[in-house]
Design an enzyme around this catalytic site. Sequence first.
Site, PDB file in Angstrom:
ATOM      1  N   SER A  79      54.601   9.785 -11.825  1.00 27.45           N
ATOM      2  CA  SER A  79      53.676   8.934 -12.207  1.00 27.45           C
ATOM      3  C   SER A  79      52.907   8.339 -11.014  1.00 27.45           C
ATOM      4  O   SER A  79      51.726   7.611 -11.263  1.00 27.45           O
ATOM      5  CB  SER A  79      53.914   7.732 -13.222  1.00 27.45           C
ATOM      6  OG  SER A  79      54.710   6.838 -12.422  1.00 27.45           O
TER       7      SER A  79
ATOM      8  N   LYS B 232      54.247   0.567 -10.764  1.00 28.38           N
ATOM      9  CA  LYS B 232      52.805   1.179 -11.408  1.00 28.38           C
ATOM     10  C   LYS B 232      52.001   0.444 -10.519  1.00 28.38           C
ATOM     11  O   LYS B 232      52.366  -0.818  -9.834  1.00 28.38           O
ATOM     12  CB  LYS B 232      52.578   0.906 -12.793  1.00 28.38           C
ATOM     13  CG  LYS B 232      53.371   1.726 -13.579  1.00 28.38           C
ATOM     14  CD  LYS B 232      52.988   3.169 -13.539  1.00 28.38           C
ATOM     15  CE  LYS B 232      53.608   4.131 -14.778  1.00 28.38           C
ATOM     16  NZ  LYS B 232      54.923   4.428 -14.475  1.00 28.38           N
TER      17      LYS B 232
END
Length: 191
Positions: free
Chosen positions: A114, A151
Amino acid sequence: MLTEKQKIFFEKLKELYGQEVLPSFDIIAKEFGFKHKNSVWQYFNKLKEENLIQERNNHFYINKELFGAVLFSSVVKAGFASVAEDYVEKRVSLDDSFDINNPSTFLFTVSGDSMIDLGIFEGDKVIVKKTNTARDGEVVIAYIDGGYTLKTYRNKQGKVWLEPANANYPNLYPKEQLIIFGVAQGIVRKF
């Protein structure tokens, strides 16, 4: 200038003890097969003279500048080949560059894809400085609604979310809980 025996002695010290405090002359004498601790004392005197060993608070340490990878002052182009000049600038240690010896610094292994658009790939080691706050745009390890993730932290006009760096993944908006564990300082990748 060290003799060959002194070099071997020093390399063995460095390998066995690294940056830790060196043990007593008695212990080193036994581990190195010397009959008397006086032999160790003689080696230490020479190593201190060459600034390979330093003394602090009545303890001996190997000079920390002797650890780490060699950083050359010349750069290597990622485009067309160029002549590289072999000038050693200094030794670089991840310990010093990323404060790894600090108890608030951690390494985690990345799982998943990701964050690939930021150049963070599965298997990379991410270096994280523990903190419970982050600024908009910082890459964080965060606990969100029951799980940890790596993230980009976003905070726009009081709205907070976690943003992946891969278009195949959605933004993560906290439903119940978002806790910042730490901010990424860098990555280490082994080929």
